[in-house]
Design an enzyme around this catalytic site. Sequence first.
Site, PDB file in Angstrom:
ATOM      1  N   MET A 170       0.811  -1.212   0.000  1.00 44.25           N
ATOM      2  CA  MET A 170       0.000   0.000   0.000  1.00 44.25           C
ATOM      3  C   MET A 170       0.844   1.261   0.000  1.00 44.25           C
ATOM      4  O   MET A 170       0.352   2.350  -0.330  1.00 44.25           O
ATOM      5  CB  MET A 170      -0.941   0.011   1.209  1.00 44.25           C
ATOM      6  CG  MET A 170      -0.248   0.022   2.555  1.00 44.25           C
ATOM      7  SD  MET A 170      -1.440  -0.151   3.916  1.00 44.25           S
ATOM      8  CE  MET A 170      -0.313  -0.243   5.328  1.00 44.25           C
ATOM      9  N   HIS A 176      -3.950   3.882  12.114  1.00 46.06           N
ATOM     10  CA  HIS A 176      -3.484   4.124  13.489  1.00 46.06           C
ATOM     11  C   HIS A 176      -2.147   3.435  13.762  1.00 46.06           C
ATOM     12  O   HIS A 176      -1.507   3.710  14.773  1.00 46.06           O
ATOM     13  CB  HIS A 176      -4.553   3.707  14.506  1.00 46.06           C
ATOM     14  CG  HIS A 176      -4.678   2.230  14.730  1.00 46.06           C
ATOM     15  ND1 HIS A 176      -5.139   1.700  15.916  1.00 46.06           N
ATOM     16  CD2 HIS A 176      -4.408   1.170  13.927  1.00 46.06           C
ATOM     17  CE1 HIS A 176      -5.140   0.387  15.845  1.00 46.06           C
ATOM     18  NE2 HIS A 176      -4.717   0.038  14.655  1.00 46.06           N
ATOM     19  N   ASP A 177      -1.727   2.545  12.869  1.00 48.44           N
ATOM     20  CA  ASP A 177      -0.436   1.874  13.020  1.00 48.44           C
ATOM     21  C   ASP A 177       0.739   2.747  12.580  1.00 48.44           C
ATOM     22  O   ASP A 177       1.899   2.365  12.807  1.00 48.44           O
ATOM     23  CB  ASP A 177      -0.396   0.586  12.186  1.00 48.44           C
ATOM     24  CG  ASP A 177      -1.288  -0.501  12.763  1.00 48.44           C
ATOM     25  OD1 ASP A 177      -1.350  -0.623  13.995  1.00 48.44           O
ATOM     26  OD2 ASP A 177      -1.931  -1.222  11.982  1.00 48.44           O
ATOM     27  N   GLU A 224     -11.742   3.283  12.276  1.00 47.51           N
ATOM     28  CA  GLU A 224     -10.676   3.718  13.173  1.00 47.51           C
ATOM     29  C   GLU A 224     -11.288   4.254  14.472  1.00 47.51           C
ATOM     30  O   GLU A 224     -12.489   4.525  14.532  1.00 47.51           O
ATOM     31  CB  GLU A 224      -9.839   4.835  12.530  1.00 47.51           C
ATOM     32  CG  GLU A 224      -9.045   4.422  11.295  1.00 47.51           C
ATOM     33  CD  GLU A 224      -7.742   3.703  11.626  1.00 47.51           C
ATOM     34  OE1 GLU A 224      -7.432   3.556  12.832  1.00 47.51           O
ATOM     35  OE2 GLU A 224      -7.034   3.307  10.687  1.00 47.51           O
ATOM     36  N   GLU A 281      -3.403   6.869  18.155  1.00 48.91           N
ATOM     37  CA  GLU A 281      -4.825   7.125  17.987  1.00 48.91           C
ATOM     38  C   GLU A 281      -5.003   8.635  17.836  1.00 48.91           C
ATOM     39  O   GLU A 281      -4.214   9.415  18.360  1.00 48.91           O
ATOM     40  CB  GLU A 281      -5.614   6.592  19.180  1.00 48.91           C
ATOM     41  CG  GLU A 281      -5.461   5.091  19.413  1.00 48.91           C
ATOM     42  CD  GLU A 281      -6.002   4.237  18.272  1.00 48.91           C
ATOM     43  OE1 GLU A 281      -6.721   4.774  17.397  1.00 48.91           O
ATOM     44  OE2 GLU A 281      -5.699   3.029  18.256  1.00 48.91           O
TER      45      GLU A 281
END
Length: 394
Positions: free
Chosen positions: A274, A291-292, A319, A352
């Site tokens: 990606m 969020h990673d 998310e 987050e």
Amino acid sequence: MLVNEEFEGQNRGEATMDSGKSDTICVDHRKDEELEGFIDLWKLMFGFMYSLGLRWAVELGIPDIIAKGGPESMLSAEEIAGFLPSPSPNIDFLSRTLSFLATRGIFSQTLQPNSPIKYGLTPISKWLINDTDNGGAKAGTFAPFLLLHTHEAVISPWYRLGESILSGSGFPFELVHGKLLFSLAESNPELGRLFNEAMGTYSKILVKDILAAYGDEFRKLEFRSLVDVGGGNGSIISVISRSFPNIKCCNFDLPEVISEAPSCAGVQHIAGDMFVSVPNADAIFMKGILHDWGDEECKKILKNCHQALSKQGKLIMVEMVLAEAGQSKSSWSEEIGGIRDMIMLSHQRGKERREEEWRKLLQSSGFNHYNIISLPSEPLQMSIIEAFPAHVED
């Protein structure tokens, strides 16, 4: 508890009265607060006993053993030991550990006269039952997720958090392993299997809420294309495909992930990266991907998604959207948000984000319009964020 000077030398809690005069006890509530603080500190210091005790219980299959007797099953430690893979388990150790876990509500326990303690399941331990008769973790179990996050390789980075804060030299996971969790999972087959299973089982829990909240929008995609970017083993896109068989569904992930993904009718598996490009589609779905990563990595992914979308396409992300400080709907939702953010800090390079942070990321990547749809029944406070390219009017 402290008393006023007139009561020095008297027994605590006693007062005297004479004709026409009465005295009162003065309570120092600071002492009560100090005691409560000490007790809370003690619980926090030894909180690891609960999480690792849970891991031990799952590894030995304790929830499954009890569950085989039915929803109201109660078994003694000796009865449970009869199902363990050992000819001579230590019944005393087993009973003491189960009783300890029961103090936190992980198991229930009852004691009848002249009978051994018996243990049962609670709302906590019921989340850890596996459907082994069907060859794997059932939809609704959190057991693989628990095993992943109590794995030694996943816990050890917490010992380097202080170093990360002081030096800024890297994320804790990288300091310990020299790579992030994703990369370690790729090179460690046992951890990789556990990681994929954990993500897959959580997705099975989450997809029910996604379909309930967004089913009508998925229905509008019939006879159009939908790509799940970072879809892992295809657990979510396969459910979407079964629910809406006329959608042209694609699961997109790294080659090593796609090679292990099971075949599913109506779903095409495509291998790729990606960060390089994303397959063209009318809609792109991503669950718990951004969020990673840090902001710059997120922008790269989002721009690739923007480029891959058709003219009237849209991005569908699942998310967490953190509430503003002091505005959480409940104390536990704010706590869960903090836990999830610390997981990202420890294991990945991500975080987050609050709504304003999501807005800036989306707009800087060409998505000028967005909507947020909360999933109120979802236990980990996730939301659907649908975003539209700049040329699409919402």
